[in-house]
Design a protein around this motif. Structure first.
Motif, short mmCIF file in Angstrom:
data_model
loop_
_atom_site.label_atom_id
_atom_site.label_comp_id
_atom_site.label_asym_id
_atom_site.label_seq_id
_atom_site.Cartn_x
_atom_site.Cartn_y
_atom_site.Cartn_z
N ARG A 38 23.67 21.35 -80.81
CA ARG A 38 22.27 20.99 -81.01
C ARG A 38 21.40 22.12 -80.48
O ARG A 38 21.82 22.93 -79.64
CB ARG A 38 21.93 19.68 -80.30
N THR A 39 20.18 22.18 -80.98
CA THR A 39 19.25 23.21 -80.52
C THR A 39 18.63 22.78 -79.20
O THR A 39 18.32 21.60 -78.99
CB THR A 39 18.14 23.44 -81.55
N GLY A 40 18.47 23.75 -78.31
CA GLY A 40 17.90 23.41 -77.02
C GLY A 40 17.85 24.60 -76.09
O GLY A 40 18.05 25.76 -76.49
N ILE A 41 17.62 24.30 -74.82
CA ILE A 41 17.56 25.31 -73.77
C ILE A 41 18.34 24.79 -72.58
O ILE A 41 18.29 23.60 -72.26
CB ILE A 41 16.09 25.63 -73.39
N SER A 42 19.09 25.68 -71.94
CA SER A 42 19.93 25.23 -70.83
C SER A 42 19.97 26.28 -69.74
O SER A 42 19.63 27.45 -69.95
CB SER A 42 21.35 24.95 -71.31
N VAL A 43 20.41 25.84 -68.57
CA VAL A 43 20.65 26.73 -67.44
C VAL A 43 22.03 26.41 -66.89
O VAL A 43 22.43 25.25 -66.83
CB VAL A 43 19.56 26.57 -66.35
N GLU A 44 22.74 27.44 -66.53
CA GLU A 44 24.11 27.29 -66.02
C GLU A 44 24.29 28.12 -64.77
O GLU A 44 23.89 29.29 -64.71
CB GLU A 44 25.10 27.73 -67.10
N TYR A 45 24.90 27.50 -63.75
CA TYR A 45 25.21 28.20 -62.50
C TYR A 45 26.71 28.16 -62.29
O TYR A 45 27.32 27.08 -62.29
CB TYR A 45 24.49 27.55 -61.32
N GLY A 46 27.31 29.32 -62.12
CA GLY A 46 28.74 29.38 -61.89
C GLY A 46 29.06 30.40 -60.81
O GLY A 46 28.74 31.58 -60.95
N ALA A 47 29.68 29.94 -59.74
CA ALA A 47 30.07 30.83 -58.65
C ALA A 47 31.33 30.27 -58.00
O ALA A 47 31.40 29.07 -57.70
CB ALA A 47 28.95 30.96 -57.62
N GLY A 48 32.33 31.12 -57.81
CA GLY A 48 33.57 30.65 -57.21
C GLY A 48 34.24 29.62 -58.10
O GLY A 48 34.48 29.84 -59.28
N ASN A 49 34.51 28.45 -57.52
CA ASN A 49 35.15 27.38 -58.28
C ASN A 49 34.22 26.21 -58.56
O ASN A 49 34.65 25.07 -58.66
CB ASN A 49 36.41 26.89 -57.56
N VAL A 50 32.93 26.52 -58.67
CA VAL A 50 31.92 25.50 -58.95
C VAL A 50 31.14 25.89 -60.20
O VAL A 50 30.76 27.05 -60.38
CB VAL A 50 30.94 25.32 -57.77
N LEU A 51 30.89 24.90 -61.07
CA LEU A 51 30.12 25.13 -62.29
C LEU A 51 29.12 23.99 -62.45
O LEU A 51 29.50 22.82 -62.42
CB LEU A 51 31.03 25.19 -63.50
N LEU A 52 27.85 24.33 -62.64
CA LEU A 52 26.79 23.35 -62.87
C LEU A 52 26.08 23.73 -64.17
O LEU A 52 25.68 24.88 -64.34
CB LEU A 52 25.79 23.33 -61.71
N GLN A 53 25.89 22.75 -65.06
CA GLN A 53 25.27 23.00 -66.35
C GLN A 53 24.27 21.89 -66.66
O GLN A 53 24.51 20.73 -66.34
CB GLN A 53 26.34 23.01 -67.46
#
Length: 467
Positions: A222-237
């Protein structure tokens, strides 16, 4: 006495002795000269032989150095093919990396890389007679995709991908990214954050099709906007999304999606724990329909189906778990969807889940994992290296419930037992065979007797490659 005859002989001997001595001396000098000449010739030949030997040694040394240089060039060429080592064209400052496809990059930071995939499916479905549903053998080009991706100076990246498999050209991915540190911002059309199974590329899944709930509940780009944080063994989307680009403009659907994953390594075991949440406002005149095929996509028959009904919203919660250790892997997910705004005033709740286990039969092979999803299988010995590639066995239990009596919706329940054999011949070519036995309860298409509980068998084969 006979003295007189001997006197001439003595005289001759006396006279002849000096002459003979002189001749012997002359002969000796002549022989000495010849010996010296021979010695000189031998010395000259010895010197020439030494020079020839020295030159032969030099030639052998040069040949050894040439062979060593050739070996280095061959090694570097092999490394170039295997590890995308760049070739630099000094005149333009452009690098061309050779992997599965060429990637071009210049000194300014622009890069361009084509990619694609082809998946051809065939097989058959066996549906009980009398349901009015078609079965038998069928063939389909499941995916025919081409795209390009790359970087733009300033920390930006882009991706465009098109699907050619249907009658119409479709846009799958169309996005622009900006990366700064551990944070990535994305705008465009792409997969929103529902389920590890959905986010794992179809090139790397363990069955021909993903788990039933991912398709039944309409997971799509789908069309949209997102932010993703990834460091070490953690991922947030997380992101805000509208509708698929093919349904725009005109759609007033809006959704919020978020996902978190934690993937520690415990000794030799890679673990994955994840969860997702989804809320969608379906907009004015919102309608939904949840339905699903029996494992394979080359049949158009849906054996469980809610039909269309009016709704205002969707609220989902999903849980994920996976583990990889050597040749073994395990993957399980559960998903709950609650649909609000029904005419009955009762929210409808549907469920989906699956659990699978897999084992590689070939030594040294393992399922790979990276950044919150499964990744490409790379055989320890591909067929072009004298091996047989990687051979993997998988088993899955797949559950989907589209019944909610309180809301007055009976779409049926599916319990599927699936198996697959995947032969990964090279990093970019696979052949797989799937078998599925699916048991249905409350199926919308009853038998002539009125019975709504029955089973279906399916077999699917896929040949695929990507680059």
């Amino acid at each position: 006495m006979r003295i007189f005859p001997t006197l001439p002989l003595l005289a001759i001997a006396v006279v002849a002795s000096p002459a003979y001595a002189q001749d012997a001396h002359a002969n000796h000098q002549e022989h000495h000269a010849e010996v010296e000449e021979l010695r000189a010739q031998v010395a000259a030949l010895t010197a020439q032989l030494a020079a020839v030997t020295e030159r032969l040694d030099e030639i052998e040394s040069e040949q050894a150095e040439t062979a060593a240089d050739i070996a280095v060039i061959e090694t570097e060429t092999a490394a170039l093919a295997d590890s995308n080592t760049p070739i630099v064209t000094a005149s333009t400052g452009t690098e061309i990396s050779m992997g599965a496809a060429a990637e071009i990059e210049n000194d300014d930071g622009f890069s361009f890389k084509p990619f694609g995939r082809l998946m051809l499916d065939a097989g058959f479905t066996a549906i009980p007679e009398g349901t009015g549903l078609e079965d038998g053998f069928d063939v389909r080009a499941r995916r025919v995709r081409l795209g390009v991706q790359g970087d733009i100076p300033g920390g930006f990246g882009y991706k465009m991908e098109f699907e050619f498999g249907g009658n119409d050209l479709e846009i799958t991915d169309a996005l622009l990214e900006y990366e700064t540190g551990d944070v990535t911002l994305t705008v465009g059309q792409f997969n929103n954050f529902q389920s590890m199974e959905e986010l794992t590329s179809s090139r790397f899944t363990s069955f021909i099709e993903r788990a039933a709930f991912t398709d039944a509940f309409g997971f799509s780009r789908r069309t949209g906007i997102s932010v993703e944080y990834g460091a070490g063994n953690v991922l947030l989307q997380g992101g805000l999304f509208s509708d698929n680009i093919d349904d725009l403009p005109g759609s007033d659907r809006m959704s919020v999606d978020a996902r978190a994953a934690f993937f520690p390594e415990l000794g030799d075991t890679q673990l994955h724990f994840g969860g997702s949440i989804h809320y969608a406002d379906l907009g004015d005149d919102g309608q939904v329909r949840y339905r699903q095929r029996p494992l394979v996509s080359f049949t158009s028959e849906r054996l469980i189906n809610t039909d269309r009904f009016d709704a205002e919203s969707e609220f989902d919660i999903g849980l994920e778990f996976a583990a990889v250790r050597g040749p073994l892997h395990f993957h399980a997910e559960g998903y709950r969807r609650e649909v609000g705004g029904l005419i009955s005033m009762e929210d409808a709740v549907f469920h989906g889940a699956f659990a699978e286990a897999g084992l590689f039969l070939t030594p040294g092979d393992s399922r790979t994992y990276r950044g919150g999803r499964f990744n490409r299988t790379r055989p320890a010995r591909t067929i072009d290296e004298g091996g047989i590639g990687a051979v993997q066995l998988n088993l899955r239990y797949d559950f989907l419930e589209l019944n909610d009596g309180d809301a007055g919706i009976i779409g049926g329940t599916q319990n599927g037992l699936f198996s697959s054999v995947i032969w990964t011949m090279t990093d970019y070519t696979r052949l797989q065979i799937n078998y599925g036995h699916l048991a249905y309860d409350d199926a919308p298409n009853p038998l002539p007797s009125g019975e709504q509980d029955y089973s279906v068998d399916v077999v699917g084969v896929r040949a695929e490659f990507d680059f």
